[in-house]
Each structure stands twice: as structure tokens, then as C-alpha cells.
Design an enzyme around this catalytic site. Structure first.
Site, mmCIF file in Angstrom:
data_model
loop_
_atom_site.group_PDB
_atom_site.id
_atom_site.type_symbol
_atom_site.label_atom_id
_atom_site.label_comp_id
_atom_site.label_asym_id
_atom_site.label_seq_id
_atom_site.Cartn_x
_atom_site.Cartn_y
_atom_site.Cartn_z
ATOM 1 N N GLY A 212 0.837 -1.196 0.000
ATOM 2 C CA GLY A 212 0.000 0.000 0.000
ATOM 3 C C GLY A 212 0.863 1.233 0.000
ATOM 4 O O GLY A 212 2.053 1.169 0.318
ATOM 5 N N TYR B 109 4.197 -2.858 2.363
ATOM 6 C CA TYR B 109 3.574 -2.142 3.485
ATOM 7 C C TYR B 109 3.042 -3.143 4.517
ATOM 8 O O TYR B 109 3.074 -2.876 5.723
ATOM 9 C CB TYR B 109 2.431 -1.242 2.975
ATOM 10 C CG TYR B 109 1.716 -0.501 4.086
ATOM 11 C CD1 TYR B 109 2.264 0.644 4.659
ATOM 12 C CD2 TYR B 109 0.498 -0.966 4.590
ATOM 13 C CE1 TYR B 109 1.617 1.310 5.700
ATOM 14 C CE2 TYR B 109 -0.157 -0.308 5.623
ATOM 15 C CZ TYR B 109 0.408 0.831 6.171
ATOM 16 O OH TYR B 109 -0.218 1.493 7.195
ATOM 17 N N GLU C 19 3.982 -11.037 -6.133
ATOM 18 C CA GLU C 19 2.858 -11.268 -7.048
ATOM 19 C C GLU C 19 3.102 -10.761 -8.453
ATOM 20 O O GLU C 19 2.381 -11.120 -9.380
ATOM 21 C CB GLU C 19 1.567 -10.648 -6.485
ATOM 22 C CG GLU C 19 1.576 -9.143 -6.277
ATOM 23 C CD GLU C 19 2.231 -8.729 -4.956
ATOM 24 O OE1 GLU C 19 2.906 -9.569 -4.342
ATOM 25 O OE2 GLU C 19 2.095 -7.566 -4.574
#
Ligand code: XMP
Length: 518
Positions: A57, A85, A177
Site C-alpha cells: 500500500g 507495506y 505477485e
């Protein structure tokens, strides 16, 4: 709705949170994304996840009102993986330290090396030395929380991979990811294996569970469904048909803006092959009449969207006692994302959809694809016996050929466009390129140009051919056909389609262009 082991992703507003979900679904693990500000301890208990991932984030843990997970998250006794984050949140809340840092920000490729004994999260990593990862952080962890150890470091992230093995808390500074972390998928695989997931999320199993859920939701009542012939509405209709048979009626609104032979194909496939109750609402005269003389793109879209709803309602009212409306809503449409930018985003094009219909008609919704991503819908379509050629079709927009006919729409232009588009797609298929391309189509331009054909002068329409590659339609590259292909296609179109004497190829990417011309 359906039952399977569940992984919870707490979203702190990363741009790539959906990619985490994609990686997990590829491992046949069911996961849900929930924004941090919509999840409390009660919801956490109700969700009963088998494992949790904290996303990345843009915030800083030291911001006033910094995004945080629910208080009880660390007491659930389930494995947790913190990303970027998410790692910082974990360290901050568990007694470590995070700093904003001059000279310690890292954006882009970095290499992580192993720094301690084996960590089960890292099975398959470091076999050939350092691993490439993707970093994107301003703050960094400067002291790890008690109980944690460091298992990997990069030049600017001494705590790139950390874990408290006894509590099964794992935290990494990079983004596993994204595809710039080539072995990222392995990391997720290791995580879900340790958490005890069995890979029970398959479309085969989903199909049976979804059918049972539809039966229990609908009972003996009737359902109506707007069937466009696109993958989402087709899979929705077939799944519901398997569940409740003749209690389902589909309305195929034919706005006269479909491709060559398309209406016949949809009707024969669903009515004859699948024996579905299908109303063919041929309202092309109504649509084309209302579009006469209209050339503004937004006005066209609004007319088509509005008429679509009116027509659908008109036919739906002929079905006595319908209480449910089926919609092919997908998971990306229902994920609530965390917005830090605030403010409305600019409307580039108003998309055509049937939103607002259920309230207007007093219907309850059946949305059996709400938990699925697009490629899962395709897999489900295969389970339901839809032909591969149908499932792999390029996307086709709701307003149809209207937005491939810039300026005023006429029956003559539509006829030319349908024929030219069919030749173009035939060329692409013959050259074996169809599956490499996200979307390809012809558009008829609002101009005539002079040509010479045989011994005479011609004054006919010009066509634009468009073909793009894309992952999600949000951005796109134009497809690099060979000159030979373009030349051959242009010749075929001009020879085979009366009314065209010039063909252009659109080599604009998105941005700055959009995929459709309007
Ligand atoms: P653009 O032209 O905005 O298109 O780059 C992105 C993708 O969306 C499709 N598209 C639509 N799909 N209703 C739809 O269902 C619409 O009104 C609509 N407009 C564009 C377009 O074909 C491309 O795949």
C-alpha cells in the site's frame, strides 16, 4: 456462497492487490480481498480464514490514521504473510521499527540473497544463488520485531525476507505477485502449502456448489437473464439453466449492431443446442431508427444503453412471475478497492450495462459468477461444455458496431462494416493469429475517398483495421502484423466488399488511443 478453504487478503491500497488473488487462484486456493477499513474483528471471525495476507500500500505506518488490520488478527493463530507495506505493518505492530528513509527507497528490480538457515517459505529459492525480486517502497523496516529472523537481504533492504517460524508469520519487503519477481509464485505456493490448503478451488467443484446454491436461492421461482452471447452472460445463463432448467428465460436483445451472422449463431446455439427458453428480441429497427442522424459518441452510447433497458423490460414483463434477474457480475467488479487519491476519476466513455435494472424492476439478483475472475469464468464455461472457439472469442462491446462506425450510423455503412470485419477476422484466423490478439475488428470511417478500380474512378468508404494485445483492456499495444499480411488483407477486403476502396491500419496503442474508436 460456496464452501472451501478460504484465504483472506487485507488490502492496504496497493495497485497490485488483485494480482495476489490471481496468483492464489492459480494455485486452486479460494481467496477474498477485503479493504482494511471494512474489516473488523467480528468480520474476521465470521470469515474464518485459514491464512491471511497483508497487501502492500502507498501509506506510511507513521501517518495519522495509517491503515491497520483489525486488532485481533495476530491472535487468530493462522499463518500471515505481509507484503511490502504489509511487512511494515507487521513489524510496527509486533514491536519492530519502520523508518522513512533517505537513500533507502527502492523501486524496481533488486536481488535478494539468502542470509540464514532454511525457511519453509523459501523452498525452491536460492538454488542458483540470488533471486530477482521487484521492490517498490519508500519506508523500510529498520528493526525487526521480537521472534523474527532475517532469511534474505537485498542491498537496500537488509530485512527483505523475515519470518517468525513459531507463529508462522512471514513478511517480505518486495512484491512476489508481480512477474518481475520470477519465482514469486513459488513463494505463494509454499505459503499456502504450509497453511494447509488442499487446492480445493476448482471449476469442476465450483460448478456443483454453484448449482446447489442457485437452486436453494431460487427455489421454484422464475429467473430472467439478458443474454448477449458474450462469455459472461453465456456462462451465467448455462449455469442457471443447469440448475433450474425451464424456470430460466433469457432475453437476447438484438439491437441490429451485431456482427455478420451473430444473431443467428446465438439463437441457434442457445435455443437449439442447449434448449434454453430464449426470446429473440429483434428490435434493430427501433435502435437504428433512434440512432438516425446521431453522430456524437456519448449520445449514441446513451441512446443504446437507455433503449436496451426499455426493450429488456418490455420483454421481461411478458414472463409471468419472474422474481429474479441473473447477471454475469465478476469478482473484479465487486472488489471494493482502497482509494487514496480521492475524487472522482474522469469518465472516458460511459459503458453500456444493465446496472440499476433490478431496483427499477423490483427483482432480486442471481449472480453466480460474483466470486470468479475472467479466466475462471472461461474454465467454468469449458466445464459447461461451451466450445473452445466460443470461449476464446475476442471481447465485443455492448453498443456493438455503433462504436466502430464513428459519426452517423446508416444501414449501408453497417452492411459494409459487417462484411469487411468478417473478411479481416477470417484472415487473422487463417494466419493462426486469432489467439495471440486480445481484440481485432474493422471500423468504417466517416469519410469517402477517391480510388481507381478497373478503368474507373471510385468514391467509396475508407476502413480502419484495429488489432491489439492486452491483458485486461486497460492498456493495449497495437499488434505488429507483417506488411505481407496487411497487404493481403487490404486486397481481399477491397476485392470482396463493395463500397470500400481504401484500408488503413491503426497503429495507436492505449494510451493514448482507446481500443474502440468511440
Ligand atoms: P476502450 O475502447 O475503452 O475499451 O479502450 C476497452 C475494452 O472495453 C470494451 N468496451 C465495452 N464493453 N460495453 C462493454 O461491454 C461498452 O460500452 C464498452 N466500450 C468499450 C472494448 O471493446 C474493449 O475490450
Amino acid at each position: 456462497m460456496t464452501k472451501h478453504d478460504k484465504l483472506l487478503i487485507i488490502d492496504f491500497g496497493s495497485q497490485v492487490t488483485q494480482l495476489i488473488a490471481r496468483r492464489l487462484r492459480e494455485l486452486n486456493v479460494y481467496c477474498e480481498i477485503h479493504p482494511y477499513n471494512k474489516i473488523d474483528d467480528a468480520l474476521l471471525a465470521a470469515l474464518a480464514p485459514k491464512a491471511i495476507i497483508f497487501s502492500g500500500g502507498p501509506a506510511s505506518v507513521y501517518w495519522k490514521d495509517a491503515p491497520m488490520p483489525p486488532k485481533g488478527v495476530f491472535d487468530l493463530g493462522v499463518p500471515i504473510l505481509g507484503i511490502c507495506y504489509g511487512q511494515q505493518v507487521m513489524m510496527h505492530l509486533l514491536g519492530g521499527h519502520v523508518e522513512g528513509g533517505q537513500g533507502t527507497a527502492e523501486f524496481g528490480r533488486a536481488y535478494v540473497t539468502k542470509s540464514a538457515a532454511d525457511c519453509p517459505l523459501l523452498g525452491g529459492w536460492f538454488e542458483d544463488g540470488a533471486e530477482q525480486v521487484w521492490m517498490s517502497h519508500g519506508d523500510h523496516v529498520s528493526k525487526i520485531a521480537p521472534g523474527f529472523e532475517v532469511y534474505g537481504t537485498s542491498p537496500n533492504a537488509p530485512f527483505a525476507i523475515t519470518a517468525d517460524l513459531s507463529r508462522q508469520f512471514y513478511a517480505v519487503q518486495f512484491h512476489p505477485e508481480v512477474h518481475h519477481t520470477p519465482k514469486g509464485a513459488k513463494l505463494y505456493e509454499n505459503f499456502v502449502k504450509m497453511a494447509g490448503f488442499t487446492g480445493d478451488w476448482t471449476m469442476d467443484a465450483y460448478k456443483d456448489q454453484a448449482i446447489a446454491a442457485i437452486r436453494s436461492q431460487v427455489g421454484e421461482k422464475k429467473v430472467i437473464c439478458a443474454l448477449s452471447g458474450g462469455v459472461d452472460s453465456s456462462v451465467t445463463a448455462l449455469l442457471i439453466h443447469e440448475a433450474i432448467g425451464d424456470q430460466l428465460t433469457c432475453v437476447f436483445v438484438d439491437h441490429g449492431l451485431l456482427r455478420l451472422g451473430e444473431a443467428d449463431q446465438v439463437v441457434s446455439m442457445f435455443r437449439e443446442h442447449y434448449s434454453l427458453n430464449l426470446i429473440h428480441a429483434d428490435e434493430s429497427a427501433l435502435f437504428l431508427g433512434r440512432l438516425e442522424g446521431v453522430s456524437d459518441p456519448e449520445t449514441k452510447r446513451k441512446i443504446i444503453g437507455g433503449l436496451f433497458i426499455d426493450v429488456f423490460q418490455k420483454y421481461a414483463h411478458t414472463i409471468d412471475g419472474a422474481e429474479f434477474l441473473a447477471q454475469g457480475t465478476l469478482y473484479p467488479d465487486v472488489i471494493e478497492s482502497v482509494s487514496f487519491s480521492g475524487g472522482p476519476s474522469v469518465t472516458i466513455k460511459s459503458h453500456h450495462n444493465v446496472g440499476g435494472l433490478p431496483e427499477k424492476m423490483g427483482l432480486k439478483l442471481v449472480e453466480p459468477l460474483r466470486e470468479l475472475f475472467k479466466d475462471e469464468v472461461r474454465a467454468l464455461g469449458r466445464e459447461l461444455g461451451l466450445p473452445a472457439s466460443f470461449i476464446g472469442r475476442h471481447p465485443f462491446p455492448g453498443p456493438g458496431l455503433a462504436i466502430r462506425c464513428p459519426g452517423e450510423i446508416t444501414a449501408e455503412k453497417l452492411e459494409i462494416l459487417r462484411k469487411a470485419d468478417a473478411v479481416y477476422i477470417d484472415q487473422i484466423r487463417k494466419h493462426g493469429l486469432y489467439d495471440e490478439i486480445w481484440q481485432a475488428f474493422a471500423a468504417i470511417l466517416p469519410m469517402k475517398t477517391v480510388g481507381v478500380m478497373g478503368d474507373g474512378r471510385s468514391y467509396d468508404y475508407a476502413l480502419a483495421l484495429r488489432a491489439v494485445t492486452s491483458v485486461d483492456g486497460m492498456t493495449a499495444d497495437y499488434y505488429p502484423f507483417t506488411h505481407a499480411f496487411l497487404g493481403e488483407t487490404s486486397t481481399r477486403i477491397i476485392n470482396e466488399v463493395k463500397g470500400v476502396n481504401r484500408v488503413f491500419y491503426d497503429c495507436t496503442s492505449k494510451p493514448p488511443g482507446t481500443i474502440e474508436l468511440e
